[in-house]
Design a protein around this motif. Structure first.
Motif, PDB file in Angstrom:
ATOM      1  N   MET A   1       0.863  -1.180   0.000  1.00 11.57           N
ATOM      2  CA  MET A   1       0.000   0.000   0.000  1.00 11.57           C
ATOM      3  C   MET A   1       0.898   1.227   0.000  1.00 11.57           C
ATOM      4  N   LEU A   2       0.531   2.242  -0.749  1.00  6.86           N
ATOM      5  CA  LEU A   2       1.407   3.388  -0.930  1.00  6.86           C
ATOM      6  C   LEU A   2       1.151   4.514   0.061  1.00  6.86           C
ATOM      7  N   GLU A   3       0.158   4.339   0.956  1.00  9.62           N
ATOM      8  CA  GLU A   3      -0.043   5.366   1.968  1.00  9.62           C
ATOM      9  C   GLU A   3       1.200   5.448   2.838  1.00  9.62           C
ATOM     10  N   SER A   4       1.641   6.664   3.114  1.00  5.55           N
ATOM     11  CA  SER A   4       2.898   6.838   3.842  1.00  5.55           C
ATOM     12  C   SER A   4       2.846   6.233   5.240  1.00  5.55           C
ATOM     13  N   ASP A   5       1.652   6.160   5.833  1.00  5.34           N
ATOM     14  CA  ASP A   5       1.549   5.633   7.190  1.00  5.34           C
ATOM     15  C   ASP A   5       1.802   4.133   7.261  1.00  5.34           C
ATOM     16  N   SER A   6       1.811   3.444   6.114  1.00  2.16           N
ATOM     17  CA  SER A   6       1.965   1.992   6.143  1.00  2.16           C
ATOM     18  C   SER A   6       3.420   1.536   6.145  1.00  2.16           C
ATOM     19  N   TYR A   7       4.379   2.456   6.056  1.00  2.00           N
ATOM     20  CA  TYR A   7       5.784   2.076   6.210  1.00  2.00           C
ATOM     21  C   TYR A   7       6.015   1.601   7.647  1.00  2.00           C
ATOM     22  N   PRO A   8       6.689   0.469   7.854  1.00  2.00           N
ATOM     23  CA  PRO A   8       6.883  -0.012   9.228  1.00  2.00           C
ATOM     24  C   PRO A   8       7.634   0.968  10.122  1.00  2.00           C
ATOM     25  N   ILE A   9       8.532   1.792   9.543  1.00  2.00           N
ATOM     26  CA  ILE A   9       9.272   2.741  10.377  1.00  2.00           C
ATOM     27  C   ILE A   9       8.363   3.808  10.988  1.00  2.00           C
ATOM     28  N   ARG A  10       7.149   3.969  10.432  1.00  2.85           N
ATOM     29  CA  ARG A  10       6.229   4.960  10.980  1.00  2.85           C
ATOM     30  C   ARG A  10       5.799   4.610  12.395  1.00  2.85           C
ATOM     31  N   ILE A  11       5.875   3.323  12.744  1.00  2.79           N
ATOM     32  CA  ILE A  11       5.541   2.896  14.106  1.00  2.79           C
ATOM     33  C   ILE A  11       6.393   3.656  15.111  1.00  2.79           C
ATOM     34  N   PHE A  12       7.674   3.799  14.795  1.00  2.00           N
ATOM     35  CA  PHE A  12       8.597   4.437  15.736  1.00  2.00           C
ATOM     36  C   PHE A  12       8.419   5.948  15.767  1.00  2.00           C
ATOM     37  N   GLU A  13       7.941   6.515  14.671  1.00  2.00           N
ATOM     38  CA  GLU A  13       7.630   7.937  14.687  1.00  2.00           C
ATOM     39  C   GLU A  13       6.405   8.198  15.566  1.00  2.00           C
ATOM     40  N   GLU A  14       5.399   7.343  15.440  1.00  2.00           N
ATOM     41  CA  GLU A  14       4.207   7.493  16.269  1.00  2.00           C
ATOM     42  C   GLU A  14       4.545   7.349  17.750  1.00  2.00           C
ATOM     43  N   ALA A  15       5.580   6.554  18.038  1.00  2.00           N
ATOM     44  CA  ALA A  15       6.011   6.374  19.430  1.00  2.00           C
ATOM     45  C   ALA A  15       6.897   7.523  19.912  1.00  2.00           C
ATOM     46  N   GLY A  16       7.188   8.478  19.018  1.00  2.00           N
ATOM     47  CA  GLY A  16       7.986   9.637  19.400  1.00  2.00           C
ATOM     48  C   GLY A  16       9.480   9.388  19.433  1.00  2.00           C
ATOM     49  N   LEU A  17       9.929   8.319  18.764  1.00  2.00           N
ATOM     50  CA  LEU A  17      11.356   7.977  18.814  1.00  2.00           C
ATOM     51  C   LEU A  17      12.147   8.560  17.651  1.00  2.00           C
ATOM     52  N   ILE A  18      11.521   8.713  16.484  1.00  2.00           N
ATOM     53  CA  ILE A  18      12.260   9.135  15.295  1.00  2.00           C
ATOM     54  C   ILE A  18      11.431  10.112  14.469  1.00  2.00           C
ATOM     55  N   LYS A  19      12.086  10.708  13.480  1.00  2.00           N
ATOM     56  CA  LYS A  19      11.418  11.520  12.460  1.00  2.00           C
ATOM     57  C   LYS A  19      11.575  10.787  11.141  1.00  2.00           C
ATOM     58  N   THR A  20      10.457  10.512  10.444  1.00  2.00           N
ATOM     59  CA  THR A  20      10.523   9.826   9.155  1.00  2.00           C
ATOM     60  C   THR A  20      10.149  10.781   8.025  1.00  2.00           C
ATOM     61  N   PHE A  21      10.719  10.482   6.849  1.00  2.00           N
ATOM     62  CA  PHE A  21      10.318  11.162   5.620  1.00  2.00           C
ATOM     63  C   PHE A  21       9.678  10.090   4.748  1.00  2.00           C
ATOM     64  N   SER A  22       8.379   9.896   4.906  1.00  2.00           N
ATOM     65  CA  SER A  22       7.720   8.762   4.272  1.00  2.00           C
ATOM     66  C   SER A  22       7.048   9.107   2.952  1.00  2.00           C
ATOM     67  N   SER A  23       7.062  10.369   2.550  1.00  2.00           N
ATOM     68  CA  SER A  23       6.522  10.722   1.239  1.00  2.00           C
ATOM     69  C   SER A  23       7.458  10.213   0.146  1.00  2.00           C
ATOM     70  N   GLN A  24       6.865   9.750  -0.973  1.00  2.00           N
ATOM     71  CA  GLN A  24       7.676   9.283  -2.107  1.00  2.00           C
ATOM     72  C   GLN A  24       7.848  10.358  -3.175  1.00  2.00           C
ATOM     73  N   SER A  25       7.199  11.506  -2.998  1.00  2.00           N
ATOM     74  CA  SER A  25       7.231  12.518  -4.057  1.00  2.00           C
ATOM     75  C   SER A  25       7.577  13.925  -3.569  1.00  2.00           C
ATOM     76  N   THR A  26       7.201  14.266  -2.346  1.00  2.00           N
ATOM     77  CA  THR A  26       7.440  15.606  -1.806  1.00  2.00           C
ATOM     78  C   THR A  26       8.600  15.584  -0.823  1.00  2.00           C
ATOM     79  N   ILE A  27       9.574  16.449  -1.040  1.00  2.00           N
ATOM     80  CA  ILE A  27      10.751  16.510  -0.173  1.00  2.00           C
ATOM     81  C   ILE A  27      10.420  17.336   1.070  1.00  2.00           C
ATOM     82  N   ASN A  28      10.015  16.650   2.135  1.00  2.00           N
ATOM     83  CA  ASN A  28       9.772  17.324   3.410  1.00  2.00           C
ATOM     84  C   ASN A  28      11.090  17.487   4.158  1.00  2.00           C
TER      85      ASN A  28
END
Length: 392
Positions: A96-123
């Motif tokens: 699934m291409l929704e950015s929230d479905s990347y497994p590393i997002r789990i750790f961002e939700e837990a407040g441990l990391i910052k992810t750049f999960s977009s595939q098109s926009t450079i945040n």
């Protein structure tokens, strides 16, 4: 001074179909140990930033053991005031291409990391220390991009992107890079031309397992490589990560090795083998190149007579190699009988296969918490039975 540890391609949880379940568990622990070595280095060196440039996991559905391990390692770093940035790679990119479905997002939700999960926009995010400002940004791997194209040629830069010259700008990617890509590789490749046009000073690129650096037009490309050797074609790689230091806009980086499991390829030319007892002669050579911790691939090569071929006990050779090494692969693709190809006939499904399926189902019903290891054991048994087929 700002210190940054850069790692990628850790491939935690990688599955090896030719490993016994207990050895597979040990191999996976070694992959975790390599990542932990990078984390411990970051803590001991009191770095400011930790970058993970994709393929932290070998699958978009990591095992609970690996998720728990990573949560613990990330927590260790946050407790030591290390800021962690990560992107998704091609192995841990979800279907699934929704950015929230990347497994590393789990750790961002837990407040441990910052992810750049977009595939098109450079945040981006701006990191500040001692008057030094560093813009950290990234793009996760986009599985929709196929073929030999430039995957970031049309990347979107937000309208509020800072243009100040006093910023050092860093972009994290996970794609092949044209300078070091295999000439015949048909996969997305980031081009030097595109990097030259984008407003960044440092490019960190995961995906290629061989560490490398490249400089052009006052820009820096850093490819951290992998923290282990995963395939036999990677025998000569030096697994590790990079330490990047920035002081008064002066940029330096150093490759740091990690302890990797030994790997070796060997070739045996059957034209050089004693014809009186070819099986023992081959086994002797294999054992002389073996030890219990080694990942060994043995290639049997040459054009031999049909009578010599029939006198070789391939099952006995395979068994000796497996018993003498951590992992053993017997490759006969370059072995030929004079005047014809050698083929291995696929075995039809037998009662053994059906019995294995029935036993597996029974065990999973009785011990559902062990489902993963039971399935892995079944896969290994099937592969082992296939390897022991009689070659014709």
């Amino acid at each position: 001074m700002v210190k940054i540890v850069i790692t990628a391609d850790n491939h935690l949880g990688k599955y090896y179909k030719k490993l016994l379940p207990e050895k597979l568990q040990e191999r996976r622990k070694r992959l975790r140990d390599a990542f932990e070595e990078v984390v411990n280095f970051a803590i001991e060196e009191k770095v400011d930033i930790f970058v993970q440039a994709g393929d932290l996991f070998d699958s978009p559905n990591p095992r609970n053991q690996d998720l728990t391990f990573v949560a613990r390692e990330f927590s260790k770093m946050t407790k030591n005031h290390i800021k962690i940035y990560a992107i998704g790679g091609n192995h841990d990119a979800p279907n699934m291409l929704e950015s929230d479905s990347y497994p590393i997002r789990i750790f961002e939700e837990a407040g441990l990391i910052k992810t750049f999960s977009s595939q098109s926009t450079i945040n981006y995010e701006i990191f500040e220390k001692d008057g030094l400002n560093i813009l950290i940004s990234g793009l996760s791997h986009d599985p929709r991009r196929k073929g030999r194209i430039d995957p970031i040629e049309k990347a979107i830069i937000p309208s509020d992107f800072p243009k100040e010259n006093n910023l050092i700008k860093l972009l994290i990617l996970h794609y092949s890079f044209e300078k070091f890509a295999h000439p015949k590789a048909q996969e997305p490749q980031v081009s030097i031309g595109t990097l030259d046009l984008l407003p960044f000073d440092i490019y960190i690129i995961g995906h290629l397992h061989e560490q490398n650096t490249y400089r052009f037009a006052n820009k820096h490309v850093i490819i951290p490589g992998s923290t282990e050797r995963f395939e036999f074609g990677e025998e000569n790689l030096t697994p590790g990560f990079y330490l990047l230091t920035i002081e008064n806009k002066k940029i330096n980086y150093e490759h740091i090795k990690v302890k990797a499991q030994p790997m070796r390829n060997m070739e045996i030319r059957l034209t050089e083998i004693i014809s009186e007892n070819p099986t023992n002669s081959i086994i002797e050579r294999i054992i002389n190149n073996s030890h219990k911790d080694l990942l060994l691939k043995c290639k049997l090569i040459g054009e031999i007579s049909l009578s010599l071929y029939r006198s070789i006990n391939f099952n006995k050779i395979l068994e000796a190699g497996i018993n003498s090494n951590f992992l053993f692969d017997l490759d006969t693709q370059n072995l030929r009988i004079k005047g014809e190809e050698i083929h291995t006939l696929p075995a039809p499904e037998t009662s053994v296969d059906k019995n294995l399926e029935m036993i597996t189902k029974k065990y999973m019903e009785e011990s559902p918490e062990d489902k993963d290891i039971i399935i892995e054991a079944l896969n290994w048994l099937k592969e082992e039975l296939k390897n022991r087929e009689i070659m014709l």
